[in-house]
Design a protein around this motif. Structure first.
Motif, short mmCIF file in Angstrom:
data_model
loop_
_atom_site.label_atom_id
_atom_site.label_comp_id
_atom_site.label_asym_id
_atom_site.label_seq_id
_atom_site.Cartn_x
_atom_site.Cartn_y
_atom_site.Cartn_z
N THR A 171 -43.27 -50.98 -17.95
CA THR A 171 -42.92 -52.17 -18.74
C THR A 171 -41.52 -52.70 -18.42
OG1 THR A 171 -42.12 -50.70 -20.50
CG2 THR A 171 -44.41 -51.50 -20.66
N GLU A 172 -40.75 -51.96 -17.62
CA GLU A 172 -39.37 -52.38 -17.36
C GLU A 172 -39.20 -53.17 -16.07
OE1 GLU A 172 -36.42 -49.21 -19.32
OE2 GLU A 172 -37.65 -48.34 -17.72
N LEU A 173 -40.26 -53.25 -15.25
CA LEU A 173 -40.16 -54.00 -14.00
C LEU A 173 -41.45 -54.80 -13.84
CD1 LEU A 173 -38.32 -54.54 -11.57
CD2 LEU A 173 -39.56 -52.75 -10.34
N ASP A 174 -41.40 -56.05 -14.24
CA ASP A 174 -42.58 -56.90 -14.21
C ASP A 174 -43.12 -57.01 -12.79
OD1 ASP A 174 -42.15 -57.32 -16.88
OD2 ASP A 174 -41.39 -59.37 -16.67
N GLY A 175 -44.43 -56.82 -12.66
CA GLY A 175 -45.09 -56.97 -11.37
C GLY A 175 -45.22 -55.69 -10.59
N ALA A 176 -44.50 -54.64 -10.98
CA ALA A 176 -44.59 -53.39 -10.22
C ALA A 176 -45.94 -52.71 -10.46
CB ALA A 176 -43.45 -52.44 -10.61
N GLY A 177 -46.36 -52.67 -11.73
CA GLY A 177 -47.65 -52.07 -12.04
C GLY A 177 -47.63 -50.56 -12.10
N TYR A 178 -46.47 -49.94 -12.11
CA TYR A 178 -46.37 -48.49 -12.19
C TYR A 178 -45.02 -48.13 -12.79
CZ TYR A 178 -43.34 -48.86 -8.07
OH TYR A 178 -42.32 -49.19 -7.21
N GLY A 179 -44.90 -46.89 -13.23
CA GLY A 179 -43.62 -46.34 -13.64
C GLY A 179 -43.29 -45.15 -12.76
N THR A 180 -42.03 -44.78 -12.70
CA THR A 180 -41.61 -43.70 -11.80
C THR A 180 -40.35 -43.02 -12.31
OG1 THR A 180 -40.78 -43.23 -9.58
CG2 THR A 180 -40.42 -45.45 -10.40
N SER A 181 -40.26 -41.72 -12.08
CA SER A 181 -39.05 -40.98 -12.40
C SER A 181 -38.06 -41.00 -11.25
CB SER A 181 -39.40 -39.52 -12.74
OG SER A 181 -40.03 -38.90 -11.63
N GLY A 182 -38.41 -41.63 -10.15
CA GLY A 182 -37.50 -41.75 -9.02
C GLY A 182 -38.20 -42.38 -7.85
N HIS A 183 -37.69 -43.49 -7.36
CA HIS A 183 -38.39 -44.24 -6.31
C HIS A 183 -37.40 -45.01 -5.46
CE1 HIS A 183 -41.59 -46.31 -4.31
NE2 HIS A 183 -41.28 -47.50 -4.82
N LEU A 184 -37.66 -45.03 -4.16
CA LEU A 184 -36.86 -45.78 -3.20
C LEU A 184 -37.63 -47.01 -2.74
CD1 LEU A 184 -34.04 -44.55 -2.26
CD2 LEU A 184 -35.65 -42.84 -3.11
N MET A 185 -36.91 -48.12 -2.59
CA MET A 185 -37.49 -49.32 -1.98
C MET A 185 -36.38 -50.08 -1.26
SD MET A 185 -38.32 -51.77 -5.29
CE MET A 185 -38.94 -50.54 -6.44
N CYS A 186 -36.78 -51.00 -0.41
CA CYS A 186 -35.81 -51.73 0.41
C CYS A 186 -35.65 -53.15 -0.09
CB CYS A 186 -36.27 -51.73 1.87
SG CYS A 186 -35.26 -52.77 2.94
N ILE A 187 -34.42 -53.55 -0.37
CA ILE A 187 -34.14 -54.95 -0.68
C ILE A 187 -34.01 -55.69 0.65
CG2 ILE A 187 -32.59 -56.60 -1.76
CD1 ILE A 187 -31.80 -54.52 -3.77
N ALA A 188 -34.94 -56.62 0.88
CA ALA A 188 -34.95 -57.41 2.11
C ALA A 188 -34.30 -58.78 1.92
CB ALA A 188 -36.37 -57.58 2.62
N GLY A 189 -34.08 -59.20 0.68
CA GLY A 189 -33.46 -60.50 0.46
C GLY A 189 -33.56 -60.93 -0.99
N PHE A 190 -33.34 -62.21 -1.19
CA PHE A 190 -33.33 -62.81 -2.52
C PHE A 190 -34.01 -64.17 -2.47
CE2 PHE A 190 -29.85 -59.84 -2.44
CZ PHE A 190 -29.86 -59.27 -3.70
N THR A 191 -34.68 -64.52 -3.56
CA THR A 191 -35.24 -65.87 -3.66
C THR A 191 -34.10 -66.86 -3.87
OG1 THR A 191 -35.47 -65.82 -6.07
CG2 THR A 191 -37.29 -64.91 -4.76
N ALA A 192 -34.44 -68.14 -3.80
CA ALA A 192 -33.42 -69.18 -4.03
C ALA A 192 -32.84 -69.06 -5.43
CB ALA A 192 -34.04 -70.55 -3.81
N GLU A 193 -33.62 -68.53 -6.37
CA GLU A 193 -33.15 -68.36 -7.75
C GLU A 193 -32.37 -67.06 -7.94
OE1 GLU A 193 -36.14 -71.09 -7.11
OE2 GLU A 193 -36.42 -68.91 -6.91
N GLY A 194 -32.32 -66.23 -6.92
CA GLY A 194 -31.56 -64.98 -6.99
C GLY A 194 -32.36 -63.76 -7.37
N ASP A 195 -33.69 -63.88 -7.50
CA ASP A 195 -34.50 -62.71 -7.77
C ASP A 195 -34.61 -61.86 -6.50
OD1 ASP A 195 -34.98 -63.23 -10.47
OD2 ASP A 195 -36.71 -64.50 -10.02
#
Length: 469
Positions: free
Chosen positions: A376-400
Motif C-alpha cells: 500500500t506504500e508504493l502505488d503500482g508496485a503490486g507487492y510488499g517487501t522487507s528489502g528490495h533493489l531496483m534501478c532508477i533510470a530517470g524521471f518523468t517530466a513531472e519528477g516521478d
C-alpha cells in the motif's frame, strides 16, 4: 540480552518480493521510454547545493576512497606495491606473511602468502553510527583478498579488527563470504555493515582505517590488483518520513538502461539464494553494467543452461553470492562484481534525496536504490517487501521516478513509474511499520553507484556533488 534488530535486515534481497506475482499489475506504466541520454552526454552544471529542506549536517554521510597512485603510496604497506598507470592499483610485491585458511563453507584448509596495505587514519567530520566499506579489484584464479575495519570510538577506545568481507571474483579458490558474530559490546558487524549497538547511548565511530590483505598461492607470482578501497560512514536519524524534494535537474530525463526481470529466473540455480525470486540485487547490477556497455562473454556464460533466458542474470547471481549470508544481496559484493568488468568502478554510499539522484541521472549515471515497503506504500508496485533493489533510470517530466524494477513478470514489464514522494519516503526512511504493525528498519538512502574508471567532466562533477571522488 537479545540484540536489537539491525537496519541491515532489510537486505533480505527481496525475499518478500516473491509476493510480486507472475502477473504485472495493470497500473504499471507500459509506455516506451523517451529519447534517452547516453553516458557522458550531459554535463551537469550544478555544484551540489543541499537538497531543499535537507540541511547538510542533518543526516551526515562521509564517503572516503583511496584510488590514486598517491593514495596507495600514502598508506602503510606490508609487502604491497603501488602501480602507476592509467588506472593506478596496489599489488603484492613481496609477501610479508602467510595464512592457513580453513574455508568455513568447504572445510578445506589451504596455505596462502599475504601482503597488506593499511589506509591513513580518516577522521570523520561527524561521528558515525554505521559504516559500509566497498572495493574494486581484480583477483585472478589463485588469489583473493580480505578487507578489515580498524576503528576508534568517540571515547578513545579501539574497535576490534572487523572483517568486512573475504572476496574473490571467482569461486574456485575460496567461497566469497561475510563473517558473522563479530562484536565487542559497543558495535557489531551485520553481514556487510558496521553498526553501533546503541547509537543513542554511544560511543560512536570517530575515525577509522581500512586494511586490505592480498593473498596468493605460495610460490606464485600472481597477485590481486586493488584499484579502489573506501567506506561510507553515516549517522542517519531515526525517521519514518522525509520531506518531499522538489523536481529538479533530472526531470524529463530517462537513460536507456537495459531491462531484466528477476522473476523469470525463479527456480534456476536454487543454490544461489533460492533462484531468481531473490535476485533483485544482481539483476539490478547487471542492468547497469550493461548500460555501460559491458557484459559477460560467451565463455563466461558457458556454465548456464542454454535454455535459460538472460543467462547473464544467472551469472551475476553466482558471482555476487555471499556464502555466509546465503544470498546475492551483499551490497559491497555487488559493487565489487560490477568493477570486475573493464574500466568500471562501483561504490556503496547513501544519498540525501532524489535531487541527488537527479544530478547523477542528468550526468548519465543510473542509481540502484535499496528500499522496503508495504504494497500500500508504493502505488503500482503490486507487492510488499522487507528489502528490495531496483534501478532508477530517470524521471518523468513531472519528477516521478522511472524505475527498472526487477520484481516484474517479464523484461517488458520492468519499466515502472512510481510517485516521487512515495518512492523518496520508502528509500530514505530508517523506520517503518511492517505488515504486522511492528516497527522495522529502512535503509536510510543506501544506493549502488557504478560508473567508468575515466568519467567525463560532467560525470565527475555530479559524483563530487554527492561526495564521491
Amino acid at each position: 540480552m537479545t540484540r536489537p534488530a539491525p537496519r541491515r535486515t532489510v537486505l533480505a534481497a527481496a525475499l518478500a518480493a516473491v509476493a510480486a506475482t507472475a502477473a504485472a499489475p495493470a497500473t504499471r506504466a507500459a509506455a516506451a521510454p523517451r529519447a534517452a541520454g547516453r553516458p557522458g552526454d550531459a554535463e551537469a552544471a550544478d555544484r551540489g547545493a543541499p537538497a531543499p529542506g535537507t540541511p547538510a549536517d542533518s543526516a551526515p554521510v562521509d564517503y572516503t576512497g583511496w584510488t590514486s597512485y598517491t593514495d596507495w603510496r600514502c598508506g602503510e604497506r606490508g609487502g604491497t606495491r603501488p602501480v602507476p598507470g592509467v588506472r593506478p592499483g596496489l599489488v603484492i610485491d613481496r609477501p610479508s606473511g602467510s595464512l592457513d585458511y580453513t574455508d568455513p563453507h568447504t572445510g578445506t584448509t589451504s596455505t596462502w602468502d599475504s601482503a597488506t596495505w593499511t589506509s591513513p587514519v580518516h577522521t570523520l567530520r561527524h561521528p558515525a553510527s554505521e559504516l559500509i566499506s566497498s572495493w574494486n579489484a581484480r583477483t585472478p584464479a589463485g588469489t583473493w583478498l580480505q578487507v578489515e575495519l580498524l576503528g576508534t570510538y568517540t571515547d578513545g577506545t579501539a574497535t576490534p579488527a572487523y572483517v568486512m568481507g573475504r572476496w574473490a571474483s571467482g569461486d574456485g579458490d575460496i567461497k566469497r563470504t561475510s563473517v558473522d558474530d563479530q562484536t565487542d559490546g559497543k558495535s557489531s558487524i551485520w553481514t556487510d555493515t558496521f553498526s553501533i549497538d546503541d547509537a543513542a547511548a554511544g560511543p560512536l565511530l570517530a575515525s577509522y582505517r581500512l586494511r586490505a590483505t592480498l593473498y596468493r598461492k605460495p610460490g606464485s607470482r600472481l597477485t590481486p590488483t586493488l584499484w579502489r578501497l573506501g567506506a561510507m560512514a553515516s549517522t542517519i536519524p531515526d525517521r519514518f518520513t522525509v520531506p518531499a524534494s522538489v523536481p529538479g535537474a533530472g526531470a524529463g530525463i530517462e537513460l536507456p538502461v537495459p531491462r531484466y526481470s528477476q522473476n523469470i529466473h525463479k527456480g534456476q540455480y536454487p543454490e544461489y539464494d533460492n533462484g531468481g525470486e531473490a535476485w533483485c540485487s544482481p539483476t539490478s547490477s547487471e542492468m547497469v553494467i550493461e548500460y555501460w556497455g559491458r557484459k559477460p562473454s560467451a565463455a563466461d556464460l558457458a556454465w548456464v543452461n542454454p535454455a535459460f533466458a538472460d543467462p547473464q542474470v544467472d551469472h551475476a547471481a553466482r558471482f555476487t553470492y555471499d556464502n555466509q549470508y546465503q544470498g546475492c544481496g551483499n551490497w559491497p559484493f555487488n559493487a565489487a562484481y560490477a568493477a570486475t568488468y573493464r574500466d568500471l568502478q562501483g561504490v556503496i554510499t547513501r544519498l540525501h534525496s532524489l535531487n541527488d539522484v537527479e544530478r547523477l541521472i542528468r550526468a548519465g549515471i543510473p542509481v540502484i536504490t535499496s528500499q522496503s515497503f508495504l504494497a500500500t506504500e508504493l502505488d503500482g508496485a503490486g507487492y510488499g517487501t522487507s528489502g528490495h533493489l531496483m534501478c532508477i533510470a530517470g524521471f518523468t517530466a513531472e519528477g516521478d521516478v522511472v524505475a527498472n524494477d526487477p520484481a516484474s513478470s517479464s523484461d517488458d514489464a520492468v519499466r515502472n513509474v512510481y510517485k516521487r514522494a512515495q518512492f523518496e519516503t520508502i528509500w530514505l526512511r530508517t523506520k517503518r511499520y511492517n505488515a504486522s504493525g511492528n516497527v522495522s528498519s529502512g535503509t536510510g538512502g543506501v544506493c549502488y553507484l557504478y560508473w567508468p574508471a575515466h568519467p567525463s567532466p560532467g560525470q565527475r562533477r555530479a559524483l563530487a556533488a554527492v561526495g564521491i571522488r
